[in-house]
Design a protein around this motif. Structure first.
Motif, PDB file in Angstrom:
ATOM      1  N   GLU A 310      -3.874 -38.538 -22.121  1.00 49.55           N
ATOM      2  CA  GLU A 310      -5.015 -38.610 -22.645  1.00 49.55           C
ATOM      3  C   GLU A 310      -5.427 -39.858 -23.188  1.00 49.55           C
ATOM      4  N   GLY A 311      -6.615 -40.260 -23.209  1.00 49.03           N
ATOM      5  CA  GLY A 311      -6.981 -41.450 -23.870  1.00 49.03           C
ATOM      6  C   GLY A 311      -7.987 -42.154 -22.973  1.00 49.03           C
ATOM      7  N   ALA A 315      -7.509 -48.248 -21.446  1.00 52.91           N
ATOM      8  CA  ALA A 315      -6.745 -48.605 -22.653  1.00 52.91           C
ATOM      9  C   ALA A 315      -5.950 -49.599 -22.230  1.00 52.91           C
ATOM     10  N   ARG A 333      -1.904 -30.643 -24.324  1.00 57.68           N
ATOM     11  CA  ARG A 333      -2.245 -31.876 -24.873  1.00 57.68           C
ATOM     12  C   ARG A 333      -1.001 -32.591 -25.216  1.00 57.68           C
ATOM     13  N   ASP A 344       2.068 -40.003 -35.191  1.00 57.64           N
ATOM     14  CA  ASP A 344       0.738 -40.700 -35.813  1.00 57.64           C
ATOM     15  C   ASP A 344       0.864 -41.149 -37.024  1.00 57.64           C
ATOM     16  N   GLU A 348       0.018 -45.136 -37.861  1.00 58.83           N
ATOM     17  CA  GLU A 348      -1.158 -45.387 -38.823  1.00 58.83           C
ATOM     18  C   GLU A 348      -0.723 -46.394 -39.769  1.00 58.83           C
ATOM     19  N   THR A 353      -3.956 -47.578 -33.587  1.00 61.79           N
ATOM     20  CA  THR A 353      -4.936 -46.698 -33.634  1.00 61.79           C
ATOM     21  C   THR A 353      -4.526 -45.875 -32.264  1.00 61.79           C
ATOM     22  N   ARG A 354      -4.173 -44.438 -32.512  1.00 64.69           N
ATOM     23  CA  ARG A 354      -3.903 -43.565 -31.276  1.00 64.69           C
ATOM     24  C   ARG A 354      -5.017 -43.406 -30.322  1.00 64.69           C
ATOM     25  N   SER A 355      -6.296 -43.162 -31.070  1.00 68.29           N
ATOM     26  CA  SER A 355      -7.351 -42.957 -30.022  1.00 68.29           C
ATOM     27  C   SER A 355      -7.603 -44.191 -29.210  1.00 68.29           C
ATOM     28  N   SER A 356      -7.280 -45.319 -29.383  1.00 67.08           N
ATOM     29  CA  SER A 356      -7.468 -46.545 -28.455  1.00 67.08           C
ATOM     30  C   SER A 356      -6.391 -46.705 -27.416  1.00 67.08           C
ATOM     31  N   TYR A 358      -3.602 -44.928 -24.471  1.00 69.26           N
ATOM     32  CA  TYR A 358      -3.577 -43.870 -23.529  1.00 69.26           C
ATOM     33  C   TYR A 358      -2.150 -43.166 -23.567  1.00 69.26           C
TER      34      TYR A 358
END
Length: 476
Positions: A310-311, A315, A333, A344, A348, A353-356, A358
């Protein structure tokens, strides 16, 4: 010194009975001289007086060994067997000692006899010598074995050619199967055997199985030694076939069809169809939907579901771990369990940034071993990693990241084909075949397995790895 004379027919039974009686009488191996047939008498050895057999038991393996060794041409074979039999009185497990020189020598003799018997069953060539109109046709063959193997091998020909009469002549003995009865006789001069129709059949068969593109003379002679050639009709073809092999191989290549046969076209079309179904198509069918139907390896059978990555589809960073764990298997997930939560926290602090990114795994199904109500993680094997590489390649092709962060040996194996020396490769940049760079580090689950006293330092080093990876990505 006592002389033990064994008959040329029924040699094994005679040796067995004599050895049993000698052992019961306590006669030592060095006091005996063994021979097969009368031969030349030894001036210093007296004939053995009659002995009665004793109640002697030996390991079954020794009997099987002796049944082979007695037919060897080594003149010391009977003495070697009796010496080992004598030693077995005090050490019943001696046969299991492969390092013992006596056992090793006898095993080697047994293998040579077995090999010679196999050659005989393969290379005897019968010629018809009787009246073709008789109720039972009659055949004969001449064979020259390396050892005295006609007696133990003759029953093979009885089973194979029980519907005809035949004789096999060797320099040692002759075997005759007449009217359904097998008998052994002293040797006879080599008969003048006529050619028959079977000669051409052997030649035709040999010519058709001969592959001119794979001529290996040493390998051929290892299986078909030249000593047997003069008694085999097909071997007369070998010199000419070897000499013309190169030209024949070239002719075969030139005559090969340039287009694949019709059946190959159907197979190719089916493969294209399967590949198309396995890729996202123009209708927007997602990789997740297709992954849910994956049956490429058995892991799907016990897992709750396949867990895709996911992502963002564009990316710059792709993070590859090992496989889903218990939490990931239930939620569908990646990296949501304890290892993911640790990742995570460290990411951090490292500014990742994990959300950025894949985030995905090398293997998409959870491999585990049930233990009560718990499911214990099991590392995927090489075959499972190989089968699942298809999906990771699809994700890489879709995302096209600038950098891949490979976490752990399984991710490293899936990406590079080599999982060795993970800790030595840690912190390094490697390049895949398509030019994509990968940054190597450990998997967060490795940190969770460390004692508390070591984990703080290990987390700091892992954080340093992530900072270096982000710095390298920024430089691209």
């Amino acid at each position: 010194m006592r002389r033990v004379t064994l008959p040329e027919i029924g040699t094994f039974e005679a040796w067995r009975d004599q050895a049993r009686a000698l052992l019961a009488a306590g006669i030592r191996p060095e006091d005996l001289l063994w021979q097969r047939g009368e031969g030349d008498a030894d001036l210093f050895a007296a004939p053995l007086p009659p002995l009665t057999g004793g109640d002697i038991t030996v390991p079954r393996g020794f009997v099987d060994l002796a049944r082979q060794v007695v037919w060897h041409s080594d003149p010391e074979r009977f003495a070697r067997l009796y010496a080992l039999l004598w030693a077995l009185k005090s050490d019943r497990k001696l046969l299991e000692d492969r390092g013992d020189a006596r056992v090793a020598r006898l095993n080697r003799l047994a293998k040579e006899v077995g090999r010679d018997r196999h050659k005989m069953t393969a290379f005897v060539r019968f010629r018809e010598i009787g009246d073709p109109g008789a109720n039972r046709r009659r055949f004969a063959a001449w064979f020259e074995p390396s050892h005295y193997i006609l007696e133990p091998t003759a029953p093979f020909f009885v089973k194979r050619f029980g519907d005809m009469d035949w004789s096999i002549f060797t320099p040692d003995l002759s075997a005759h199967f007449l009217g359904g009865d097998l008998s052994l006789a002293p040797p006879a001069p080599r008969p003048d055997l006529p050619d028959d129709a079977a000669e051409d059949l052997w030649r035709t068969y040999f010519r058709n199985i001969f592959n001119p593109a794979r001529v290996k003379l040493k390998a051929m002679q290892a299986e078909m030694p030249k000593k047997y050639w003069r008694n085999m009709p097909e071997t007369a073809l070998i010199p000419e076939m070897v000499a013309s092999a190169h030209a024949r191989a070239r002719e075969m290549a030139e005559a090969a069809p340039s287009l694949a046969p019709k059946r190959a076209e159907a197979i190719t079309e089916r493969l294209r169809s399967d590949q198309a179904m396995a890729r996202p198509d123009d209708t927007g069918q997602s990789l997740k939907t297709q992954l849910a139907a994956c049956r490429r390896c058995p892991l799907w059978e016990n897992a709750s579901q396949a867990v895709p990555g996911e992502g963002p589809a564009d990316a710059a960073l792709m993070i590859v771990g090992e496989q889903p764990g218990d939490h990931e298997d239930l939620t569908g997930r990646p990296f949501v369990g304890p290892a993911g939560q640790l990742f995570d926290r460290v990411a951090e602090r490292a500014g990742l940034t994990r959300s950025s990114a894949y985030v995905t795994n090398a293997v998409k199904h959870f491999k585990f071993q049930p233990r009560g109500k718990r499911r214990i993680h099991q590392a995927p094997n090489r075959g499972e990693v190989s089968h699942c590489r298809w999906w990771l390649d699809m994700e890489r092709e879709t995302v096209r990241p600038k950098l891949i962060l490979a976490m752990g040996a399984t991710a490293l194996e899936s990406l590079t084909g080599n999982r060795r020396d993970l800790l030595k490769r840690r912190g390094g940049i490697e390049t895949l075949a398509d030019g994509t760079p990968i940054f190597v580090t450990v998997h967060p689950s490795y940190l969770l397995r460390l004692p508390d006293a070591e984990r703080t330092m290990a987390e700091a080093q892992f954080e340093s790895d992530l900072r270096e990876a982000m710095a390298y990505l920024d430089s691209l």
